[in-house]
Scaffold this active site. Structure first.
Site, PDB file in Angstrom:
ATOM      1  N   ASP A 150      31.647  35.495  -5.585  1.00  0.00           N
ATOM      2  CA  ASP A 150      31.200  35.163  -4.234  1.00  0.00           C
ATOM      3  C   ASP A 150      32.371  34.829  -3.325  1.00  0.00           C
ATOM      4  O   ASP A 150      32.455  35.298  -2.182  1.00  0.00           O
ATOM      5  CB  ASP A 150      30.226  33.990  -4.277  1.00  0.00           C
ATOM      6  CG  ASP A 150      28.944  34.329  -5.013  1.00  0.00           C
ATOM      7  OD1 ASP A 150      28.714  35.518  -5.310  1.00  0.00           O
ATOM      8  OD2 ASP A 150      28.176  33.389  -5.302  1.00  0.00           O
ATOM      9  N   GLU A 176      34.067  24.805  -6.158  1.00  0.00           N
ATOM     10  CA  GLU A 176      32.653  24.859  -6.517  1.00  0.00           C
ATOM     11  C   GLU A 176      32.431  24.453  -7.968  1.00  0.00           C
ATOM     12  O   GLU A 176      31.442  23.811  -8.303  1.00  0.00           O
ATOM     13  CB  GLU A 176      32.068  26.248  -6.252  1.00  0.00           C
ATOM     14  CG  GLU A 176      30.582  26.310  -6.444  1.00  0.00           C
ATOM     15  CD  GLU A 176      29.862  27.219  -5.469  1.00  0.00           C
ATOM     16  OE1 GLU A 176      28.659  27.430  -5.680  1.00  0.00           O
ATOM     17  OE2 GLU A 176      30.479  27.713  -4.519  1.00  0.00           O
ATOM     18  N   HIS A 219      25.207  37.926 -12.643  1.00  0.00           N
ATOM     19  CA  HIS A 219      25.558  36.983 -13.704  1.00  0.00           C
ATOM     20  C   HIS A 219      26.615  37.546 -14.655  1.00  0.00           C
ATOM     21  O   HIS A 219      26.631  37.223 -15.838  1.00  0.00           O
ATOM     22  CB  HIS A 219      24.308  36.559 -14.485  1.00  0.00           C
ATOM     23  CG  HIS A 219      23.370  35.715 -13.677  1.00  0.00           C
ATOM     24  ND1 HIS A 219      23.469  34.345 -13.620  1.00  0.00           N
ATOM     25  CD2 HIS A 219      22.332  36.059 -12.859  1.00  0.00           C
ATOM     26  CE1 HIS A 219      22.521  33.874 -12.817  1.00  0.00           C
ATOM     27  NE2 HIS A 219      21.826  34.890 -12.343  1.00  0.00           N
ATOM     28  N   GLY A 224      20.175  33.619  -1.264  1.00  0.00           N
ATOM     29  CA  GLY A 224      20.883  34.327  -2.317  1.00  0.00           C
ATOM     30  C   GLY A 224      22.009  35.207  -1.834  1.00  0.00           C
ATOM     31  O   GLY A 224      22.486  36.069  -2.574  1.00  0.00           O
TER      32      GLY A 224
END
Length: 384
Positions: free
Chosen positions: A168, A156, A35, A120
């Site tokens: 990612d 995204e 995060h 994940g």
């Protein structure tokens, strides 16, 4: 490129023609830096040897026709369509590339592969990057891997509605075998860092608890970080563009002024960025014990300050950490389910797998799925 997982044959059966391009893009794990990317921080992910594979051929219109071999589902849409299903990642990516290049980027696609879904390891970014590579090749757009990764990230955010950072997509597009990537999410500088695969292997423990990040607290965490940034910009007397610009000491100094949970969220992000820097240095030095310690610290911070873990993830991390031969472990991915990763000694892998499987079942009553993965290469595309 490896075996095509049957997508070529499926393409020929579904569309009664042959594909012109095969594209492959991997999933990823994130060693440290949970995060942090949407806070313009530094992250330490690696592409893995599980990937999405796409067979593709160009169309002369604005139609995107895509078949998922794994779900046995076919979707036909137009560029720019809003979707709320798995095809949103496909249509959104093609739409952004079409808008960027002013090309009518219609395409026929068949999607397959062996990336682990819902665990994940960012199967969504893997799908986006594989589609972007295919669309780029069939329409001769000649975009760089970095530009394709950026287009996928924007898809995204703008088309899917997931307020993620760049990690990612960049890991999937730019990964290198036997290396982690130190990615500066502000400057977008990417530096590969080797992993001694003779000294350590990676296990992914899938809790089998699935999650949908757009339906969870992910975007709420993004909002909290933005609010903490605005508060600290007022409090610190310096320009704070993101939590990247704040130190852990500054958060501690103003913790009583920041309302909870903002202080806890800022504490995680600022200490996590510090852990990434330390982990990148330790990995480069081959100090795997230190890397393992930082994985443990990262998980505790994600669990306690960022509150994105869950009972099953904690059980998986505990099972890994107590197994002889594990350097360290942490949750991976957005949270609230998915997987834990463990860095383990190669000679201990089988015993660690047996121990984790039993301990996790005892703690949760659930059978987990355990995958040994290698650090693999990023996006590859070839014409067929």
């Amino acid at each position: 490129m490896r075996a095509d997982h049957g997508v070529t044959e499926t393409f020929e059966q579904r569309f009664e023609s042959s594909p012109t391009v095969l594209s492959r893009a991997p999933g990823r794990v994130n060693l440290v830096g949970g995060h942090v990317d949407y806070n313009a921080g530094i992250v330490l992910p690696a592409a893995i040897d599980r990937a999405t594979v796409v067979a593709a051929a160009p169309r002369s219109d604005d139609t995107v026709r895509v078949h998922s071999a794994r779900m046995d589902d076919t979707v036909t849409a137009s560029l720019g369509d809003d979707r709320d299903d798995w095809a949103a990642y496909v249509v959104g990516t093609a739409t952004v590339l079409a808008d960027d290049t002013d090309v009518s980027a219609g395409v026929d696609l068949v999607v397959g592969g062996d990336v682990i879904v819902g665990a994940g390891v960012s199967s969504s970014a893997s799908l986006e990057v594989a589609v972007a590579g295919a669309v780029d090749a069939v329409h001769d757009l000649d975009r760089s891997p970095e530009a394709l990764a950026d287009a996928c990230w924007r898809a995204e955010n703008e088309e899917v509605g997931m307020a993620c950072g760049i990690m990612d997509q960049f890991a999937s597009a730019l990964g290198q075998a036997d290396h982690a990537l130190r990615i500066d999410c502000r400057s977008r500088d990417v530096r590969p860092i080797p992993l001694d695969t003779d000294a350590a292997e990676l296990l992914v423990v899938d809790t089998t608890v699935s999650h949908e990040l757009t339906d969870s607290g992910f975007n709420e965490r993004v909002r909290e970080c933005h609010e903490a940034t605005a508060r600290l910009d007022e409090l610190l007397g310096k320009r704070v563009r993101s939590l990247r610009d704040v130190t852990p000491d500054e958060v501690a100094e103003h913790a009583e002024t920041l309302p909870e949970p903002l202080a806890a969220r800022a504490r995680h992000v600022t200490t996590e960025i510090r852990r990434v820097r330390a982990a990148a240095d330790a990995l480069a030095d081959g100090d795997l014990a230190r890397v393992g310690d930082l994985l443990r610290e990262s998980h505790r911070s994600l669990r306690d300050d960022y509150e994105v873990s869950c009972a099953e993830l904690d059980a998986a991390v505990d099972a890994l950490d107590t197994a002889a031969g594990t350097f360290g472990a942490r949750m991976v991915g957005g949270g609230w389910g998915g997987s834990a990763i463990g860095l383990v000694e190669p000679d201990a892998r089988e015993s660690v797998v047996d121990s984790v499987r039993d301990d996790y079942r005892d703690a949760t009553g659930i059978d987990c799925e355990i995958h040994a993965v290698d650090f693999g290469d990023g996006l590859s595309v070839r014409r067929v």
